[in-house]
Design a protein around this motif. Sequence first.
Motif, PDB file in Angstrom:
ATOM      1  N   GLY A 144      -0.487 -17.277   3.937  1.00  0.00           N
ATOM      2  CA  GLY A 144      -1.130 -16.718   2.764  1.00  0.00           C
ATOM      3  C   GLY A 144      -0.928 -15.218   2.684  1.00  0.00           C
ATOM      4  N   GLY A 145      -1.788 -14.547   1.929  1.00  0.00           N
ATOM      5  CA  GLY A 145      -1.667 -13.111   1.788  1.00  0.00           C
ATOM      6  C   GLY A 145      -2.298 -12.631   0.495  1.00  0.00           C
ATOM      7  N   SER A 146      -1.810 -11.524   0.001  1.00  0.00           N
ATOM      8  CA  SER A 146      -2.318 -10.966  -1.249  1.00  0.00           C
ATOM      9  C   SER A 146      -1.150 -10.716  -2.189  1.00  0.00           C
ATOM     10  N   ALA A 147      -1.451 -10.711  -3.482  1.00  0.00           N
ATOM     11  CA  ALA A 147      -0.407 -10.469  -4.469  1.00  0.00           C
ATOM     12  C   ALA A 147      -0.971  -9.624  -5.601  1.00  0.00           C
ATOM     13  N   HIS A 148      -0.128  -8.758  -6.117  1.00  0.00           N
ATOM     14  CA  HIS A 148      -0.491  -8.025  -7.328  1.00  0.00           C
ATOM     15  C   HIS A 148       0.578  -8.303  -8.372  1.00  0.00           C
ATOM     16  N   VAL A 149       0.142  -8.784  -9.526  1.00  0.00           N
ATOM     17  CA  VAL A 149       1.025  -9.133 -10.634  1.00  0.00           C
ATOM     18  C   VAL A 149       0.703  -8.199 -11.783  1.00  0.00           C
ATOM     19  N   TRP A 150       1.732  -7.696 -12.469  1.00  0.00           N
ATOM     20  CA  TRP A 150       1.442  -6.810 -13.591  1.00  0.00           C
ATOM     21  C   TRP A 150       2.489  -6.956 -14.692  1.00  0.00           C
ATOM     22  N   SER A 151       2.035  -6.744 -15.912  1.00  0.00           N
ATOM     23  CA  SER A 151       2.906  -6.611 -17.073  1.00  0.00           C
ATOM     24  C   SER A 151       2.261  -5.558 -17.961  1.00  0.00           C
ATOM     25  N   GLN A 152       2.877  -4.389 -18.015  1.00  0.00           N
ATOM     26  CA  GLN A 152       2.286  -3.238 -18.704  1.00  0.00           C
ATOM     27  C   GLN A 152       3.337  -2.597 -19.589  1.00  0.00           C
ATOM     28  N   SER A 153       2.963  -2.371 -20.830  1.00  0.00           N
ATOM     29  CA  SER A 153       3.912  -1.829 -21.792  1.00  0.00           C
ATOM     30  C   SER A 153       3.147  -1.172 -22.934  1.00  0.00           C
ATOM     31  N   GLN A 214      -6.893  -4.785 -25.383  1.00  0.00           N
ATOM     32  CA  GLN A 214      -5.691  -4.015 -25.112  1.00  0.00           C
ATOM     33  C   GLN A 214      -5.303  -4.022 -23.635  1.00  0.00           C
ATOM     34  N   ALA A 215      -6.244  -4.409 -22.778  1.00  0.00           N
ATOM     35  CA  ALA A 215      -5.972  -4.415 -21.341  1.00  0.00           C
ATOM     36  C   ALA A 215      -6.918  -5.386 -20.659  1.00  0.00           C
ATOM     37  N   ALA A 216      -6.484  -5.917 -19.534  1.00  0.00           N
ATOM     38  CA  ALA A 216      -7.330  -6.800 -18.731  1.00  0.00           C
ATOM     39  C   ALA A 216      -6.893  -6.721 -17.278  1.00  0.00           C
ATOM     40  N   THR A 217      -7.868  -6.785 -16.382  1.00  0.00           N
ATOM     41  CA  THR A 217      -7.609  -6.823 -14.948  1.00  0.00           C
ATOM     42  C   THR A 217      -8.334  -8.032 -14.376  1.00  0.00           C
ATOM     43  N   LEU A 218      -7.598  -8.893 -13.695  1.00  0.00           N
ATOM     44  CA  LEU A 218      -8.162 -10.139 -13.170  1.00  0.00           C
ATOM     45  C   LEU A 218      -8.069 -10.161 -11.651  1.00  0.00           C
ATOM     46  N   ARG A 224      -3.639 -21.758  -2.068  1.00  0.00           N
ATOM     47  CA  ARG A 224      -2.680 -21.476  -1.001  1.00  0.00           C
ATOM     48  C   ARG A 224      -3.090 -20.263  -0.178  1.00  0.00           C
ATOM     49  N   ALA A 225      -4.366 -19.923  -0.187  1.00  0.00           N
ATOM     50  CA  ALA A 225      -4.908 -18.819   0.618  1.00  0.00           C
ATOM     51  C   ALA A 225      -4.336 -17.475   0.198  1.00  0.00           C
ATOM     52  N   PHE A 226      -4.117 -17.296  -1.094  1.00  0.00           N
ATOM     53  CA  PHE A 226      -3.699 -16.011  -1.627  1.00  0.00           C
ATOM     54  C   PHE A 226      -4.824 -15.409  -2.461  1.00  0.00           C
ATOM     55  N   HIS A 227      -5.000 -14.116  -2.343  1.00  0.00           N
ATOM     56  CA  HIS A 227      -5.848 -13.367  -3.262  1.00  0.00           C
ATOM     57  C   HIS A 227      -4.931 -12.633  -4.232  1.00  0.00           C
ATOM     58  N   VAL A 228      -5.208 -12.788  -5.514  1.00  0.00           N
ATOM     59  CA  VAL A 228      -4.326 -12.279  -6.552  1.00  0.00           C
ATOM     60  C   VAL A 228      -5.081 -11.304  -7.449  1.00  0.00           C
ATOM     61  N   THR A 229      -4.500 -10.131  -7.667  1.00  0.00           N
ATOM     62  CA  THR A 229      -4.976  -9.236  -8.716  1.00  0.00           C
ATOM     63  C   THR A 229      -3.892  -9.171  -9.787  1.00  0.00           C
ATOM     64  N   MET A 230      -4.330  -9.011 -11.022  1.00  0.00           N
ATOM     65  CA  MET A 230      -3.382  -9.003 -12.128  1.00  0.00           C
ATOM     66  C   MET A 230      -3.794  -7.935 -13.125  1.00  0.00           C
ATOM     67  N   ARG A 231      -2.820  -7.154 -13.565  1.00  0.00           N
ATOM     68  CA  ARG A 231      -3.051  -6.137 -14.582  1.00  0.00           C
ATOM     69  C   ARG A 231      -2.155  -6.415 -15.782  1.00  0.00           C
ATOM     70  N   LEU A 232      -2.769  -6.596 -16.941  1.00  0.00           N
ATOM     71  CA  LEU A 232      -2.058  -6.846 -18.186  1.00  0.00           C
ATOM     72  C   LEU A 232      -2.502  -5.788 -19.186  1.00  0.00           C
ATOM     73  N   ASP A 233      -1.548  -5.091 -19.811  1.00  0.00           N
ATOM     74  CA  ASP A 233      -1.984  -4.155 -20.846  1.00  0.00           C
ATOM     75  C   ASP A 233      -0.867  -3.834 -21.817  1.00  0.00           C
ATOM     76  N   TYR A 234      -1.301  -3.314 -22.985  1.00  0.00           N
ATOM     77  CA  TYR A 234      -0.425  -2.867 -24.062  1.00  0.00           C
ATOM     78  C   TYR A 234      -0.335  -1.343 -24.113  1.00  0.00           C
ATOM     79  N   VAL A 235      -0.872  -0.634 -23.126  1.00  0.00           N
ATOM     80  CA  VAL A 235      -1.134   0.797 -23.281  1.00  0.00           C
ATOM     81  C   VAL A 235      -0.437   1.653 -22.226  1.00  0.00           C
ATOM     82  N   THR A 236       0.691   1.183 -21.708  1.00  0.00           N
ATOM     83  CA  THR A 236       1.400   1.905 -20.648  1.00  0.00           C
ATOM     84  C   THR A 236       2.831   2.217 -21.073  1.00  0.00           C
TER      85      THR A 236
END
Length: 346
Positions: A144-153, A214-218, A224-236
């Motif tokens: 397992g582990g950690s993950a950071h997912v992002w889509s920023q524009s 305009q933005a969200a952070t989850l 699968r024993a992963f901790h996930v953070t996600m950043r989605l935004d229209y302002v980057t």
Amino acid sequence: MPASSSRVVVRGSGSIGQRHARVFRQEGADVSLWPVRDRGPAAADDVDEATGAALLDDTSGPATLRDAFVVVATDTARHVADAIEALDAGAEKVLVEKPVAPTAEDARALYEHPRHLDVWVAAPLRAHEAFRHLRRLVSRLDQGGSAHVWSQSWLPDWRPDRDYRDSYSARPGEGGVLRDLVHEIDYATVLFGAPVLLGAGVAVGGPLEMDAEQAATLLWTSGRAFHVTMRLDYVTRPSSRGVVVRSPDGILEWDVGRAAVRHTTPDGEVTEQLFDHDLDRDIVMGTQARAALTLRPSSAVDERVARGAPATLTEGIASIRLCDEARAAGVPEPAAITDTHSEDGS
């Protein structure tokens, strides 16, 4: 069914509908384009100049759905109704653009349709070679582990020739980053397992003149024993999109903009692979198109993912349900958001 013998009807002639029409034609399919906006009666030999597809109208369109592969590329609010119309008319399979519906509840009628197993939901990030390579690497992370997912524009840059405030993205009932960037939720679920939401921050206000978020952070955990953070935004600006996975077995990174996957071993050894074909959107969507034509949503999951197939209806609804949960549970973020997130996810 090989693409060369397929008949495809694309419902909706906006930018994404035209791209589907063009890509399916490149794959050898016999493609017709059925616009939503009334253009008057279409002659039998009318052709869309942008795509080369035969043009249909509301009189000729319904009869073409039977036994066809139907792409629903209309506004989100009518996805379900258009998909049901195609299924009821005898379409062989239906590919619905993302998101499948504004909310999971809105998708209920499609899910309860007797032919719901014949429905795909568009998920072209799954068709990236880099993503499929990354999935193979993630599957070897036993601890397992950690993950950071992002889509920023910056949303105004998406379609420079059109005012973003007039687009579906700006509509609170159809757009917003959670629905618009649901691809990130989808592919993260494929990589890390079904999510259990732990928290969310949602920004409705911000530098853009629009009512949708305009933005969200989850933040979530997965099976699968992963901790996930996600950043989605229209302002980057500039835009940035990718994922970084950290684990006792090393670090994995996917830079979507560069089509690159980097692997750092526990000893610090770094290898990077580039997947240049991923930079051509038509090639990526061609991979998705071939898989959708030749496989079925009921095909084995490993085969679907390995071939770059779209999401199933169940998977598409699950992603929208997480969006619903995030909006319901979301803590308001500061309105004046100017995220300075770096490309490596730190």
